[in-house]
Scaffold this active site. Structure first.
Site, PDB file in Angstrom:
ATOM      1  N   SER A   1      23.527 -27.546  12.536  1.00  0.00           N
ATOM      2  CA  SER A   1      22.458 -28.689  12.846  1.00  0.00           C
ATOM      3  C   SER A   1      21.438 -28.796  11.693  1.00  0.00           C
ATOM      4  O   SER A   1      20.978 -27.968  11.369  1.00  0.00           O
ATOM      5  CB  SER A   1      22.097 -28.455  14.129  1.00  0.00           C
ATOM      6  OG  SER A   1      20.860 -29.537  14.485  1.00  0.00           O
TER       7      SER A   1
ATOM      8  N   TYR B   1      16.618 -23.445  19.743  1.00  0.00           N
ATOM      9  CA  TYR B   1      18.008 -24.147  19.557  1.00  0.00           C
ATOM     10  C   TYR B   1      18.103 -24.080  17.948  1.00  0.00           C
ATOM     11  O   TYR B   1      19.242 -23.665  17.150  1.00  0.00           O
ATOM     12  CB  TYR B   1      18.054 -25.535  20.049  1.00  0.00           C
ATOM     13  CG  TYR B   1      19.603 -26.159  19.425  1.00  0.00           C
ATOM     14  CD1 TYR B   1      20.543 -26.219  20.295  1.00  0.00           C
ATOM     15  CD2 TYR B   1      19.407 -27.329  18.448  1.00  0.00           C
ATOM     16  CE1 TYR B   1      21.859 -26.756  19.739  1.00  0.00           C
ATOM     17  CE2 TYR B   1      20.545 -27.881  18.114  1.00  0.00           C
ATOM     18  CZ  TYR B   1      21.673 -27.762  18.671  1.00  0.00           C
ATOM     19  OH  TYR B   1      22.820 -28.499  18.040  1.00  0.00           O
TER      20      TYR B   1
END
Length: 252
Positions: free
Chosen positions: A142, A157
């Site tokens: 990501s 995350y």
């Protein structure tokens, strides 16, 4: 026929990656967690392309199930593809979670760690004996792990996705003895069911978010899926150890 294993392919980026890889002539073993109907839809769409696909259940957050999953993959390889090995692994399965650091519980920290880092690590380890020499692996990370996309609430995350970037590089180094290439792709904000289907539930946020992309829109699953398909295929044969941001110039 080449065969790919694509985790988390019942929707979004994983579904697109499975379809794009199938378009290039490979068979696909795809996984789902809770969205069995989405997995069936992916299989059906691949079959409409005259491809071959099978769907298996996988809980990426439960490493204890991976030996049984490996056996299930081996059974499908033999039964459906008349093979005892496969060629491409796409570690896409995962889930979101956000909280400010001061509000993050240990339980949520562990849940995310199990699904986003421990899971892909030990799943890859479990499947290595089935991967051919000269295979290709793509880990979906990501761009939240990159310095220019730091958003409050995503510390755990993003840190775990950053860990996957580093792990991908180490995999590329260690697996190179077998000619196995390993790369990661870092999507930006993409229109998927991610984060509890946030974009579908709150479409009003999309126009403002789109302004942060150099190319003027948020990502679509195929933007990422096509990049994954290129990386595992012959076109990507000289690329390894790279984390490639696929975000349309988010925050450029």
């Amino acid at each position: 026929m080449k065969v790919a294993v694509v985790t988390g392919a019942s929707s979004g980026i994983g579904q697109s990656a499975a379809l794009q890889i199938a378009r290039r002539g490979a068979g696909v073993i795809l996984t789902y967690s809770s969205n069995e109907q989405g997995a069936k839809d992916t299989v059906s769409r691949i079959e409409q392309l005259s491809g071959t696909a099978a769907a298996l259940h996988l809980d990426i957050g439960d490493a204890a199930t991976f030996p049984a999953f490996r056996d299930a993959v081996a059974d499908v390889l033999r039964g459906t593809f008349q093979r005892d090995s496969f060629d491409y692994l796409v570690n896409n399965a995962g889930f979101a979670g956000s909280a400010m650091i001061e509000d993050t519980s240990e339980q949520e920290f562990d849940r995310l760690t199990d699904g986003l880092f421990k899971g892909p690590f030990f799943l890859t380890q479990a499947l290595l004996p089935l991967l051919v020499d000269g295979a290709a692996i793509v880990n979906v990370t990501s761009n939240s792990a990159l310095p220019h996309v730091t958003a409050p609430g995503y510390s755990v995350y993003a840190s775990l996705k950053g860990a996957m970037v580093v792990l991908s590089r180490y995999m590329a180094k260690e697996f190179s003895a077998r000619g196995i290439r390993v790369n990661s792709v870092a999507p930006g904000a993409t229109r998927t069911r991610f984060a509890d289907d946030a974009f579908a539930k709150h479409p009003e946020i999309i126009p403002e978010l789109a302004k942060t992309f150099a190319l003027g829109r948020i990502g679509e699953p195929d933007d990422i899926g096509m990049a994954i398909a290129v990386l595992v295929s012959e076109e990507g044969r000289w690329i390894t150890g790279q984390d490639i941001e696929v975000s349309g110039g988010m925050n450029l």
